[in-house]
Enzyme design. Structure first.
Site, short mmCIF file in Angstrom:
data_model
loop_
_atom_site.label_atom_id
_atom_site.label_comp_id
_atom_site.label_asym_id
_atom_site.label_seq_id
_atom_site.Cartn_x
_atom_site.Cartn_y
_atom_site.Cartn_z
CB CYS A 14 -0.93 0.01 1.22
SG CYS A 14 -0.04 0.12 2.78
CB CYS A 17 4.72 -0.26 1.55
SG CYS A 17 3.75 -1.50 2.42
CB CYS A 81 44.64 -21.02 -17.42
SG CYS A 81 45.17 -19.40 -16.84
CB CYS A 84 41.08 -16.60 -17.75
SG CYS A 84 42.63 -16.55 -18.66
CG ASP A 493 5.80 -39.37 1.32
OD1 ASP A 493 5.17 -39.43 2.39
OD2 ASP A 493 5.28 -39.27 0.20
CG ASP A 687 4.71 -35.86 -3.39
OD1 ASP A 687 5.20 -34.86 -2.82
OD2 ASP A 687 3.55 -36.24 -3.19
CG ASP A 691 6.73 -35.48 1.10
OD1 ASP A 691 6.26 -35.66 2.22
OD2 ASP A 691 6.53 -36.25 0.14
#
Length: 792
Positions: A14, A17, A81, A84, A493, A687, A691
């Site tokens: 709002c 803020c 290398c 770099c 699970d 899954d 979880d």
């Protein structure tokens, strides 16, 4: 000096803020700010002598809001290398507005997270280019592959030209060593000068350019070592040639062959290295090649074929038998079977009918369908998988930080050792001999190039994560690939992870005629268990009768009239209320319920005819997979919200010793945290949806899924499909990859550590040092490529 930035702010709800942020910022010394709630952005002017842009951002975040972060991937060419990549990374991380930067030498990319408004992609590119490299926003894979192919062709041309010019100089070296007879022209200083000069300053200009930019930025890399070593040999030889032309007495010491052959050997090493690195990204290319190139869509009533990238959400796409499904979508017409093995690991084609989802890049087997596109471009399941693999290949494992730190100090130390070697030789070992001192110091510079050190970790990670992707194992980054080797406790699970996630009929005690009646009645039911009974009937080829009356009784079962018979299917409560006697089945029911099964009595015309039991069954792969995990030394735990009786029965079947049952999702996270506090390194397997809290708090979250966005975002490691046997394979892949990295780091460090004193003692000719340096880089990449043939 006054500067201005535009910051995107997240979390404002709002005007209070925006007012609060504006008020606080304007109180800062030298800051004038305006915050716009509508566009969620702060326009900030500040005096960089009094306050930094980072302090402005920190003040906004201290108030509880977020300054939006953007991520971009860049192709970076010109790195030679580890020094770099380390230098670019350090400079970017010091850039105001850049949150993090990870530069990968092996696949020549930079992943940068930055605050929008404080820094732009153009300014990041400019920053990298100022260091002497060339950065571009990451191209699509096709363009990127073409660029790499063009780079390989360019390197090959330089290598051929350098070889042709250096070969006569190599013969002069053999003349010195073996005494072979050569035409006198070969020994002429100016003939050698004519051959060596284009190698040094045309073909070898890339090393001077790289060294200049590196030194300008107060750093040092492989280019510095090559430029120093070859220049010392070349200019010393040039001075000797001038002395010879002036008629000076004494033996002429020419090292034109040293500088030219060194450059040729470095180019040879880089050519083979580039070819080998190209093979490390084959897994990603293979994934991208899975998708269709074109799609047939209905536009204005006409079928037209368009490039895949032009398909839009809501387009109606026509897919014929044998074609790949172009994008993710839903079937709106027709039916078919689809081979989804590349996503789910399921070898049998899956039936697809109207209203069912199909996944892009899977293969339509035997029917024509029309589908509505729901996800296109970067939103498809395949694109999500490719993104995970790309990010993993571009990320850094913690072990690589050690190599980066070493590389940052290595080159300056080597230059100092080379200078000390020169002074010691010319002062003490062979006083006054410029030639001897020069040869020893050049050998030190060349043998110490840290190319192999920089490639040791990223090439192994690229090949390891690519190998995993081919198998359906998606590591989210190098840090998780490294972490997997340390896991000693795996928490599972139950539903959809250990079990199939769908109930099946496990017991049926009535006759075939009763089965026909039961299946006919259950086809009218919408209860989740009805589908399992219907499928069981299909398997047993049950006869389906018409149902004249049907009543579902919530929490009890159902009543129906089937084939002029009264059918009752349900629990004890239903049969008690209907006054149907079932005591003869009580003992059998209790035994089945103790196994965690859901038991239903079957009544026909007021008489019990038998019972059936339904249960979510264990996946076929579970027992073998869990046994493998035990053999690897892991403790196994079943963590589920189901009742203890069902959980213990499943655990006993699967071979899991410890069970934690009847826990809510948020309690799962607490249980994982308790295990970690006890000192265990915990992997949670779920899954990826319900979880999520436990997956997030575990040391390694493993999602069992079909490559959906949710599963991939929730976990550190995603197992495509439901094959649990991929979990022990993922742990083994982690161990083998980390072993491979340790081998690479050991040999890269041992090679440099052992080579420097040998070179300093004058026991290593510069051209041999150059050949060994080139071989070390190729050997590191080749060792990493062994992971592609890994048997798991």
């Amino acid at each position: 000096m006054e500067k201005q930035i535009s910051l995107p702010i997240e979390g404002m709800t709002c005007s209070a803020c925006s007012s609060r942020i504006e008020k606080v910022l304007n109180k800062m010394n030298g800051v004038t700010a305006q915050v716009n709630l509508a566009i969620e952005r702060a326009e900030v002017k500040y005096d960089d002598q009094q306050v930094s842009s980072n302090e402005v951002v920190n003040e906004i975040e201290r108030l509880g809001y977020n300054v939006a972060e953007a991520k971009e991937e860049f192709n970076v060419s010109g790195m030679t290398c580890a020094a770099c990549s380390s230098r670019i990374e350090k400079v970017l991380q010091k850039t105001p507005g850049v949150k993090s930067a990870s530069v990968n030498l092996a696949n020549e990319t930079a992943n940068v997270s930055f605050t929008e408004g404080m820094v732009t992609t153009d300014s990041i590119i400019k920053k990298v280019n100022q260091l002497g490299y060339e950065a571009k926003v990451r191209e699509n894979e096709e363009l990127s592959n073409q660029r790499k192919e063009d780079e390989l062709v360019r390197k090959k041309k330089y290598l051929v030209a350098s070889t042709l010019l250096s070969f006569p100089l190599l013969l002069t070296m053999l003349d010195h060593l073996l005494g072979i007879s050569l035409p006198m022209i070969f020994m002429n200083p100016w003939f050698q000068f004519a051959l060596a000069t284009p190698v040094q300053f045309v073909i070898g200009w890339q090393f001077y350019r790289g060294a200049y930019h590196t030194l300008k930025n107060k750093s040092a890399n492989m280019d510095v070592l090559i430029a120093l070593g070859t220049s010392a040999a070349y200019f010393y030889s040039l001075s000797e040639a001038i002395r010879f032309s002036a008629g000076a007495s004494g033996e002429v010491h020419l090292y034109f062959e040293t500088s030219a052959i060194l450059i040729t050997l470095v180019l040879l090493g880089k050519y083979f290295e580039t070819r080998a690195k190209g093979r490390t990204t084959q897994a990603l290319s293979a994934l991208l090649n899975l998708q269709a190139k074109e799609a047939t869509v209905l536009r204005n009533g006409e079928e037209i074929t368009i490039p895949l990238k032009e398909v839009e959400v809501e387009d109606i796409v026509i897919v014929k038998p044998g074609e790949k499904i172009p994008v993710d979508g839903v079937v709106v017409s027709g039916e078919t079977h689809v081979d989804e093995s590349m996503i789910t690991g399921e070898s049998m084609p899956v039936s697809k009918q109207m209203g069912e989802e199909v996944i892009g890049a899977t293969l339509n087997k035997n029917g024509s369908i029309q589908m509505k596109a729901t996800k296109v471009g970067k939103d498809t399941a395949l694109a999500s998988i490719v993104k995970v693999v790309e990010e993993a290949q571009g990320s850094k494992a913690p072990i690589q930080r050690m190599a980066d730190v070493i590389s940052g100090y290595f080159v300056p130390i080597v230059v100092a050792i080379a200078m000390l070697t020169f002074v010691v030789w010319i002062s003490f070992i062979d006083p006054g001999s410029m030639a001897s001192a020069l040869v020893a110091s050049i050998a030190v510079l060349v043998i110490a190039c840290p190319c192999a050190l920089g490639l040791a970790t990223p090439t192994s990670i690229m090949v390891g994560t690519g190998k995993g992707a081919e198998m359906g194992i998606l590591f989210k980054g190098g840090v998780y690939l490294e972490k997997a080797q340390s896991v000693n406790t795996v928490v599972f699970d139950k539903t959809g992870t250990i079990t199939n996630g769908k109930p099946e009929v496990t017991d049926f005690t009535a006759d075939g005629e009763t089965l026909d009646l039961v299946v006919s009645a259950e086809k009218r039911s919408e209860h989740p268990l009805a589908e399992a009974i219907t499928k069981y009937g299909q398997l047993k080829q049950a006869i389906i009768y018409d149902v004249s009356e049907f009543t579902a009784i919530t929490g009890q079962g159902l009543k129906a009239d089937v084939d002029q018979k009264s059918i009752l299917i349900g629990n004890r409560k239903l049969f008690n209320e209907q006054s149907v006697e079932y005591t003869q089945y009580e003992s059998q029911m209790t035994d089945l319920e103790n196994e965690g099964k859901t038991v239903m009595l079957i009544g026909v015309n007021g008489e019990v005819k038998g019972l059936l039991a339904v249960m979510d069954t264990i996946k076929e792969s579970a027992k073998h997979a869990l046994n493998q995990l035990k053999e690897q030394g892991n403790q196994l735990i079943l963590l589920t919200g189901d009742n203890r009786r069902a959980a213990h029965h499943i655990a006993a079947q699967a071979g899991i010793d410890k069970v934690i049952a009847e826990v809510l999702p948020e309690q799962k996270a607490e249980e994982i945290e308790n295990l970690r506090k006890e000192g265990y390194v915990v992997a949670m397997v779920g899954d990826g949806i319900n979880d999520a809290p436990a997956l997030a708090i575990s040391d390694l979250g493993i999602a069992i899924g079909t490559g959906t966005d949710v599963a991939i975002e929730a976990a550190d490691l995603t197992i495509l499909g439901g094959d649990l046997e991929l979990i022990p394979k993922a742990f083994e892949l982690s161990r083998k990859t980390m072993k491979n990295i340790r081998q690479n780091l050991f040999w890269a460090l041992a090679y440099n550590t052992a080579g420097i004193p040998v070179a300093a003692l004058g026991l290593l000719a510069p051209w041999i040092a150059g050949a060994a340096m080139a071989f070390s880089s190729v050997s590191v990449v080749s060792n990493s490529l062994r992971l592609k043939k890994l048997k798991l």
